[in-house]
Design a protein around this motif. Structure first.
Motif, PDB file in Angstrom:
ATOM      1  N   GLY A   1      71.007  53.947  17.170  1.00 55.89           N
ATOM      2  CA  GLY A   1      70.761  53.330  15.874  1.00 55.89           C
ATOM      3  C   GLY A   1      69.479  52.522  15.849  1.00 55.89           C
ATOM      4  N   SER A   2      69.030  52.026  17.019  1.00 58.16           N
ATOM      5  CA  SER A   2      67.763  51.294  17.071  1.00 58.16           C
ATOM      6  C   SER A   2      66.587  52.231  16.795  1.00 58.16           C
ATOM      7  CB  SER A   2      67.596  50.607  18.433  1.00 58.16           C
ATOM      8  OG  SER A   2      67.305  51.530  19.473  1.00 58.16           O
ATOM      9  N   ILE A   3      66.709  53.479  17.223  1.00 65.99           N
ATOM     10  CA  ILE A   3      65.657  54.467  16.950  1.00 65.99           C
ATOM     11  C   ILE A   3      65.656  54.828  15.473  1.00 65.99           C
ATOM     12  CG2 ILE A   3      64.758  56.750  17.529  1.00 65.99           C
ATOM     13  CD1 ILE A   3      66.204  56.586  20.197  1.00 65.99           C
ATOM     14  N   VAL A   4      66.824  55.098  14.933  1.00 61.89           N
ATOM     15  CA  VAL A   4      66.948  55.481  13.525  1.00 61.89           C
ATOM     16  C   VAL A   4      66.419  54.386  12.609  1.00 61.89           C
ATOM     17  CG1 VAL A   4      68.582  56.027  11.675  1.00 61.89           C
ATOM     18  CG2 VAL A   4      68.878  57.042  13.952  1.00 61.89           C
ATOM     19  N   THR A   5      66.829  53.146  12.855  1.00 58.62           N
ATOM     20  CA  THR A   5      66.411  52.055  11.976  1.00 58.62           C
ATOM     21  C   THR A   5      64.917  51.781  12.091  1.00 58.62           C
ATOM     22  OG1 THR A   5      67.089  50.463  13.683  1.00 58.62           O
ATOM     23  CG2 THR A   5      68.672  50.945  11.927  1.00 58.62           C
ATOM     24  N   SER A   6      64.381  51.829  13.306  1.00 62.12           N
ATOM     25  CA  SER A   6      62.945  51.611  13.495  1.00 62.12           C
ATOM     26  C   SER A   6      62.132  52.704  12.808  1.00 62.12           C
ATOM     27  CB  SER A   6      62.600  51.570  14.981  1.00 62.12           C
ATOM     28  OG  SER A   6      63.253  50.514  15.633  1.00 62.12           O
ATOM     29  N   ALA A   7      62.583  53.942  12.933  1.00 63.48           N
ATOM     30  CA  ALA A   7      61.884  55.057  12.281  1.00 63.48           C
ATOM     31  C   ALA A   7      61.923  54.894  10.769  1.00 63.48           C
ATOM     32  CB  ALA A   7      62.524  56.376  12.687  1.00 63.48           C
ATOM     33  N   ALA A   8      63.052  54.464  10.235  1.00 63.08           N
ATOM     34  CA  ALA A   8      63.180  54.288   8.785  1.00 63.08           C
ATOM     35  C   ALA A   8      62.226  53.212   8.276  1.00 63.08           C
ATOM     36  CB  ALA A   8      64.621  53.949   8.423  1.00 63.08           C
ATOM     37  N   LEU A   9      62.164  52.066   8.970  1.00 59.38           N
ATOM     38  CA  LEU A   9      61.262  51.002   8.531  1.00 59.38           C
ATOM     39  C   LEU A   9      59.803  51.405   8.700  1.00 59.38           C
ATOM     40  CD1 LEU A   9      63.932  49.243   8.608  1.00 59.38           C
ATOM     41  CD2 LEU A   9      62.414  47.334   9.096  1.00 59.38           C
ATOM     42  N   ALA A  10      59.502  52.133   9.768  1.00 58.47           N
ATOM     43  CA  ALA A  10      58.129  52.584   9.977  1.00 58.47           C
ATOM     44  C   ALA A  10      57.697  53.550   8.882  1.00 58.47           C
ATOM     45  CB  ALA A  10      58.008  53.255  11.345  1.00 58.47           C
ATOM     46  N   ASP A  11      58.661  54.299   8.335  1.00 56.24           N
ATOM     47  CA  ASP A  11      58.337  55.312   7.328  1.00 56.24           C
ATOM     48  C   ASP A  11      58.568  54.839   5.895  1.00 56.24           C
ATOM     49  OD1 ASP A  11      57.546  57.042   9.298  1.00 56.24           O
ATOM     50  OD2 ASP A  11      59.467  58.104   9.407  1.00 56.24           O
ATOM     51  N   GLY A  12      58.792  53.526   5.705  1.00 58.06           N
ATOM     52  CA  GLY A  12      58.803  53.021   4.336  1.00 58.06           C
ATOM     53  C   GLY A  12      60.042  52.318   3.846  1.00 58.06           C
ATOM     54  N   LEU A  13      61.130  52.297   4.624  1.00 53.32           N
ATOM     55  CA  LEU A  13      62.308  51.550   4.189  1.00 53.32           C
ATOM     56  C   LEU A  13      61.940  50.075   4.084  1.00 53.32           C
ATOM     57  CD1 LEU A  13      65.326  51.088   3.613  1.00 53.32           C
ATOM     58  CD2 LEU A  13      65.706  51.046   6.089  1.00 53.32           C
ATOM     59  N   ARG A  14      62.216  49.478   2.940  1.00 53.46           N
ATOM     60  CA  ARG A  14      61.898  48.068   2.740  1.00 53.46           C
ATOM     61  C   ARG A  14      63.076  47.194   3.150  1.00 53.46           C
ATOM     62  NH1 ARG A  14      57.509  47.820   3.779  1.00 53.46           N
ATOM     63  NH2 ARG A  14      57.579  45.634   3.119  1.00 53.46           N
ATOM     64  N   ALA A  15      62.787  46.207   3.976  1.00 59.66           N
ATOM     65  CA  ALA A  15      63.803  45.270   4.443  1.00 59.66           C
ATOM     66  C   ALA A  15      63.111  43.950   4.745  1.00 59.66           C
ATOM     67  CB  ALA A  15      64.498  45.812   5.688  1.00 59.66           C
ATOM     68  N   SER A  16      63.904  42.898   4.886  1.00 59.18           N
ATOM     69  CA  SER A  16      63.312  41.597   5.194  1.00 59.18           C
ATOM     70  C   SER A  16      63.183  41.376   6.692  1.00 59.18           C
ATOM     71  CB  SER A  16      64.152  40.470   4.580  1.00 59.18           C
ATOM     72  OG  SER A  16      65.447  40.446   5.164  1.00 59.18           O
ATOM     73  N   ARG A  17      64.111  41.944   7.468  1.00 56.47           N
ATOM     74  CA  ARG A  17      64.112  41.770   8.916  1.00 56.47           C
ATOM     75  C   ARG A  17      64.775  42.966   9.588  1.00 56.47           C
ATOM     76  NH1 ARG A  17      63.200  36.315  10.562  1.00 56.47           N
ATOM     77  NH2 ARG A  17      62.895  34.966   8.757  1.00 56.47           N
TER      78      ARG A  17
ATOM     79  N   VAL B   1      69.802  45.996  18.809  1.00 55.10           N
ATOM     80  CA  VAL B   1      70.700  45.633  19.902  1.00 55.10           C
ATOM     81  C   VAL B   1      70.684  46.755  20.938  1.00 55.10           C
ATOM     82  CG1 VAL B   1      73.039  44.957  20.537  1.00 55.10           C
ATOM     83  CG2 VAL B   1      72.146  44.359  18.274  1.00 55.10           C
ATOM     84  N   ASN B   2      70.443  46.399  22.216  1.00 58.68           N
ATOM     85  CA  ASN B   2      70.248  47.420  23.245  1.00 58.68           C
ATOM     86  C   ASN B   2      69.253  48.479  22.783  1.00 58.68           C
ATOM     87  OD1 ASN B   2      73.624  47.003  24.048  1.00 58.68           O
ATOM     88  ND2 ASN B   2      72.028  46.775  25.597  1.00 58.68           N
ATOM     89  N   PRO B   3      68.046  48.075  22.353  1.00 56.40           N
ATOM     90  CA  PRO B   3      67.099  49.068  21.852  1.00 56.40           C
ATOM     91  C   PRO B   3      66.680  50.064  22.932  1.00 56.40           C
ATOM     92  CG  PRO B   3      66.037  46.935  22.152  1.00 56.40           C
ATOM     93  CD  PRO B   3      67.506  46.706  22.308  1.00 56.40           C
ATOM     94  N   ILE B   4      66.484  51.298  22.513  1.00 55.64           N
ATOM     95  CA  ILE B   4      65.958  52.326  23.413  1.00 55.64           C
ATOM     96  C   ILE B   4      64.449  52.154  23.435  1.00 55.64           C
ATOM     97  CG2 ILE B   4      65.904  54.775  23.976  1.00 55.64           C
ATOM     98  CD1 ILE B   4      68.702  53.545  23.935  1.00 55.64           C
TER      99      ILE B   4
END
Length: 301
Positions: free
Chosen positions: A123-139, A143-146
């Protein structure tokens, strides 16, 4: 899909009972995505919403111990498409496909740009990829990032064995391959390899959690797709393009990603903090959920 209810009571069940939990479903990316909303104590006063994404082969139950220790937040937790109670995506289950799904999921729920996104392990990969590609979030909380390719981790040999295992699962005839991928023996071996606590009761519960939820995937194609995605990418590929404050919650005994790689990962983000939890491995969410929740609460506030 193998469905077996857990047999060992959760040591965190009384804390989780303090939250109001509701179940929902939304159609996103061709997936009928099942998700749960946890209103933790005093959630309405804080008005902080966290979207939490679980790891490979798990489902939303895995992060519930962390939720059980949170106060003053609202947590939205889906099952990844193809796992748990969510149906598969249309097409291949790549990191990019999961990232698009997550972006569409947040939009479909109308959560807004102030949402906090949390990902554990895959999930750390999925969430990081989403934010890098435009998902807007505040933070962003990982947890246990790959932090680096899995084959370079402290147990790279074990990862190579896993590659062979999933290759065999794909090469065998459908029924035999599916049986291999759902093997209770392999699930227990994997669980034993990751658990670090010496508390017998906690170990027994963790193994039971893996027995109950590790084989709840839709079909062979989904789990093979997701495995290829999990070993072919890592958070370091996306870190430089994540432009929000980021918290890395790492473990000093993680066999998937060594601690030095977590320090290297932190430096790749424009704005990141590393919080190391001692005496635990890749199962922070099971073995040290109180410490993880405390770090999350301090960060989001």
């Amino acid at each position: 899909m193998i469905v077996r209810e857990p047999r060992v009571p959760s040591p965190y069940r009384s804390r989780l009972a303090a939250s109001d939990v509701s179940e929902h479903v939304v159609d996103v990316g061709g997936s009928s995505t099942r998700y749960w909303i946890y209103e933790t104590p005093d959630a309405e006063e804080a008005r902080v919403t966290i979207v939490a994404v679980h790891g490979f082969r798990g489902d939303h139950h895995g992060l519930e111990p962390v939720v059980a220790h949170l106060v003053g937040v609202r947590v939205v937790m889906p099952d990844l498409p193809g796992f748990g109670d969510s149906s598969p995506l249309t097409g291949e289950h790549t990191v990019a496909a999961y990232a698009r799904w997550l972006t569409a999921f947040v939009a479909a729920l109308g959560l807004g740009d102030d949402v906090v996104v949390l990902g554990h392990s895959f999930g750390s990969i999925v969430t990081s990829a989403a934010l890098a590609d435009g998902l807007r979030a505040s933070r962003l909380v990982l947890v246990n990032p790959i932090a680096a390719p899995a084959l370079r981790g402290p147990r790279g040999v074990v990862t190579r064995l896993a590659v062979l295992y999933y290759w065999a699962g794909a090469a065998l005839p459908e029924r035999a391959g599916l049986a291999a991928l759902q093997s209770a023996l392999v699930t227990r071996f994997t669980s034993l390899a990751m658990v670090k606590t010496r508390d017998r009761g906690l170990r027994r519960w963790i193994h039971d959690q893996h027995d109950a939820y590790f084989s709840r995937f839709a079909d062979r194609r989904v789990v093979l797709d997701a495995f290829r995605a999990s070993v072919s990418s890592d958070v370091s590929s996306y870190a430089a393009r994540v432009d929000v404050p980021t918290l890395l919650i790492a473990a000093d005994r993680d066999d998937i990603t060594a601690l030095p790689a977590q320090h290297e990962l932190r430096a790749l983000f424009p704005d990141a903090t590393l919080d190391v939890i001692d005496g635990v491995g890749h199962l922070i969410h099971y073995e040290k959920p109180r410490e993880a929740a405390a770090a999350v609460e301090a960060f989001v506030r």
